[in-house]
Enzyme design. Structure first.
Site, PDB file in Angstrom:
ATOM      1  N   GLU A 406      -1.058   1.864  -0.892  1.00 56.89           N
ATOM      2  CA  GLU A 406      -2.377   1.439  -1.359  1.00 56.89           C
ATOM      3  C   GLU A 406      -3.421   2.560  -1.248  1.00 56.89           C
ATOM      4  O   GLU A 406      -4.258   2.711  -2.140  1.00 56.89           O
ATOM      5  CB  GLU A 406      -2.838   0.189  -0.587  1.00 56.89           C
ATOM      6  CG  GLU A 406      -2.156  -1.109  -1.003  1.00 56.89           C
ATOM      7  CD  GLU A 406      -0.717  -1.257  -0.515  1.00 56.89           C
ATOM      8  OE1 GLU A 406      -0.278  -0.418   0.303  1.00 56.89           O
ATOM      9  OE2 GLU A 406      -0.027  -2.201  -0.936  1.00 56.89           O
ATOM     10  N   HIS A 473      -0.951 -13.473   3.300  1.00 60.41           N
ATOM     11  CA  HIS A 473      -0.980 -13.644   1.846  1.00 60.41           C
ATOM     12  C   HIS A 473      -2.026 -14.675   1.443  1.00 60.41           C
ATOM     13  O   HIS A 473      -1.919 -15.282   0.393  1.00 60.41           O
ATOM     14  CB  HIS A 473       0.383 -14.112   1.318  1.00 60.41           C
ATOM     15  CG  HIS A 473       1.443 -13.060   1.345  1.00 60.41           C
ATOM     16  ND1 HIS A 473       2.108 -12.696   2.489  1.00 60.41           N
ATOM     17  CD2 HIS A 473       1.954 -12.278   0.362  1.00 60.41           C
ATOM     18  CE1 HIS A 473       2.987 -11.757   2.206  1.00 60.41           C
ATOM     19  NE2 HIS A 473       2.919 -11.475   0.929  1.00 60.41           N
TER      20      HIS A 473
END
Ligand SMILES: Cc1ncc(C[n+]2csc(CCOP(=O)(O)OP(=O)(O)O)c2C)c(N)n1
Length: 666
Positions: A406, A473
């Site tokens: 990322e 999540h």
């Protein structure tokens, strides 16, 4: 340690270069050395604040810069003064920058070499060292996509190679065959830490093998070797784009920064490297070869010292920044005027995911320079299938699968922006943005304020609970970014808004975190206009109108509140903020003044949430209009649990009715 006999100069400088080039390289090394010597005097006089010395490392900055073409980007670190002087930045402007003067490169907002300049194609560091490397990837990607045959050079110290950014950037550059010259200046110490405590391999160049990358070890104190080898390597990279890792062996002869000294460095090591000084040894060689004379040296010294003094006179006479809080605030974001594009009258009833896909597609059609990057977004279409079919339509150049890194991808997006392109980064889940946090909050957010460089990047953030996905999540992490000046935060709740706001976010040249609630993706339908249209950021939407109270919320909260108000038939204003930065303060104030009661609702856990800040704002702005305390309702202060029942206990939905009832009763 590179050579055994420091005095065998003929053998050391096996010269194949024209005399003019040799003398040019010498003079280019002399100038930063003389500037540094002057700076050390000024430092002792207390006339400058801090200095990171590159004495003894000049051959690297100069050799690499001289081998680069003027239009190629160079990304230096804190010891690369030679990069700046070799690109012929006016000395007074450099000095003004170091003194925090208004006419420096950052209007006094950042220090030393922490700036970039598009004019000179130099992109300076942020303090965090490693992010430079991934930004270089983005610039090189732009060059490759535009077939410019240009390389990009980026520097790091050996200390910086221990950062994850180094690994990520090299890996991405290799997987994507990007023409980046990664230059490690291995100068023996990272602050006080010797190389033996920094890494545990013989040569850092060996790491290239693990990335499938070409590498070379170069004597960083030998200007001819640096210049000739780097020139050859760059020619090859330009013709056939690929990354190369260079380990320059050199030494840091002075303290990390001047004031910290070199007590921890053994004397004999300092002596060893002093004998291998890149400038004096090369000077000796040129004298022995009769290419220059002592009087040449004297003249150049005189000339450069004069230029330095002249530059200092100008810089010292320059004004310090005269600014106001309003002027400072104005520079946080790149200027952008919203030009409304009206929606067409034809619509289709589609879901949030479809609308986001539509918006992305419209933007890809409209902006040829827009690149999308993310994990599994190419043939696979992304885990939510939003980019399904994009590769076939736009090609793998513009729709890029990324390794799991990322930080490097956010950095690469920044690099694309520096090179004049636009980027959308898809976080696979908003939770994973923590692995790319540093470049977002330190590089993208601050670059316009620091040196007027836009960060034309949208980061898509599939977020939120309600899908039983557990602590990693399901998070609502918009508040992580809310406190950072320089980031826009958009959070739609409906398909039509998602499409129009996404397009507006991509149009905007500033970094935007675009939150997409996963539980809304496939559950919320709406009539969404066909074609291209946009919705201005910072404008809330009054979803339901009433007089008894105001519910102010965003994302899934809009649907929770709407359902309750409809079920109970309550006479309440329901405001969907739609974007958190900029925040539609006007509409908030208007509604609260009208109703006198307000409930702020969020999915985030309450402590430190965005609504907490809005609550404080309302208290200050609307105190005398309030008929009840400002109420906040959010999730409980735990991580988000996985099991459905626990998740229900975590979320505020069950409490909403009672809290609202209490507010109305108050
Ligand atoms: C992320 C981060 N951690 C720590 C620091 C503090 N720091 C600044 S420079 C430096 C040493 C860097 O060493 P190296 O990369 O070898 O470069 P050199 O200073 O030797 O040229 C450290 C620890 C920082 N700026 N950023």
């Amino acid at each position: 340690m590179t050579d055994t006999n420091p005095t065998d100069l003929k053998n050391l400088f096996q010269n194949t270069l024209d005399n003019e080039v040799l003398i040019g390289l010498y003079k280019k090394m002399l100038l930063p050395r003389l500037i540094e010597e002057k700076m050390l005097i000024l430092l002792r006089q207390g006339r400058i604040s801090k200095w990171f010395s590159g004495i003894g490392q000049e051959a690297i900055s100069i050799g690499v810069t001289a081998a680069m073409q003027r239009e190629e980007y160079i990304m230096p670190m804190h010891r690369n003064l030679g990069v700046f002087t070799a690109r012929e930045i006016p000395l007074w402007k450099l000095f003004a920058q170091w003194q925090g003067k208004a006419d420096g490169f950052t209007k006094g907002r950042d220090r030393s070499f922490h700036f970039g300049t598009q004019e000179y194609k130099i992109i300076g560091m942020i303090s965090h060292l490693g992010p430079q490397l991934g930004v270089a990837d983005g610039i090189a990607l732009a060059q490759k996509l535009k077939n410019t045959s240009r390389a990009t050079a980026v520097f790091t110290g050996e200390g910086g190679t221990s950062e994850g950014d180094f690994h990520e950037a090299l890996n991405v550059a290799s997987v994507w065959s990007l023409p980046v010259l990664f230059c490690i200046e291995n100068n023996g110490y990272g602050l006080s830490t010797p190389t033996s405590e920094q890494y545990n391999c013989e040569n850092l160049a060996d790491r290239a093998l693990g990335y499938g990358m070409e590498s070379h070890i170069i004597d960083g104190n030998n200007i001819i070797e640096v210049y000739t080898k780097i020139s050859m390597i760059l020619n090859d990279m330009r013709e056939n784009p690929h990354p190369v890792l260079i380990e320059f062996k050199t030494f840091r002869r002075r303290g990390h920064e001047e004031a910290s000294g070199t007590k921890y460095v053994p004397e004999d090591l300092l002596d060893y490297w002093e004998q291998r000084d890149p400038l004096s040894r090369f000077e000796q060689f040129l004298l022995e070869e009769n290419l220059i004379s002592s009087s040449d040296i004297e003249n150049w010294n005189k000339q450069f010292k004069q230029e330095i003094n002249d530059g200092l006179d100008i810089a010292f006479a320059k004004a310090l920044p005269q600014s106001t809080p309003e002027q400072e605030l104005e520079d946080v974001f790149a200027p952008h005027t919203h030009h409304r594009v009206e929606p067409q009258s034809s619509t289709q009833k589609i879901r949030v995911v479809d609308a986001i896909k539509d918006g992305l597609e419209e933007a890809m059609d409209s902006f040829d320079d827009l690149i999308i990057m993310g994990q599994d977004i190419a043939e696979y279409g992304g885990v939510f299938k939003i980019t399904d079919g994009f590769v076939e339509k736009y090609g793998r150049g513009r729709v890029r699968n990324t390794p799991i890194c990322e930080s490097a991808i956010v950095e690469a997006a920044m690099g694309l922006s520096i090179a004049g392109m636009k980027a959308v980064v898809e976080m696979q889940f908003a939770d994973f943005v923590s692995s790319g946090f540093n470049p977002i909050v330190n590089y993208l957010a601050k670059s316009h304020y620091r040196w007027n460089q836009k960060a034309d990047v949208v980061i898509r953030m599939p977020c939120g609970a309600g899908v039983g996905a557990g602590p990693f999540h399901s998070q609502s992490n918009e508040s992580w970014f809310y406190t950072v000046p320089g980031l826009k935060i958009v959070y739609p709740s409906s398909p039509a808004d998602a499409k129009g706001l996404l397009i507006a976010s991509i149009e905007d040249p500033n970094p935007v975190l675009f939150f997409e609630h996963k539980a809304l993706y496939r559950s919320i339908y709406d009539h969404v206009p066909d074609g291209y249209y946009n919705i201005e950021l910072g404008k809330s939407l009054l979803i339901m109108e009433g007089t008894m109270a105001s519910i102010i919320t965003f994302g899934a909260g809009v649907h929770w509140a709407k359902k309750l108000l409809e079920q109970e038939n309550l006479d309440v204003d329901l405001i969907d903020l739609r974007s958190l930065v900029p925040l539609d303060k006007e509409s908030i104030i208007k509604s609260v003044k009208k109703t006198g009661k307000v409930l702020l609702l969020t999915e985030d856990n309450l402590t430190g949430s965005v609504i907490s800040d809005i609550a404080a704002f309302i208290s200050e702005e609307c105190f005398e209009y309030l008929d009840a305390p400002v109420m906040r309702l959010g999730s409980i202060d735990t991580p988000i649990p996985f099991e459905k029942g626990l998740e229900d206990n975590y979320l505020p939905i069950k409490k909403l009715k009672e809290v609202l009832k209490n507010l109305l009763k108050y």
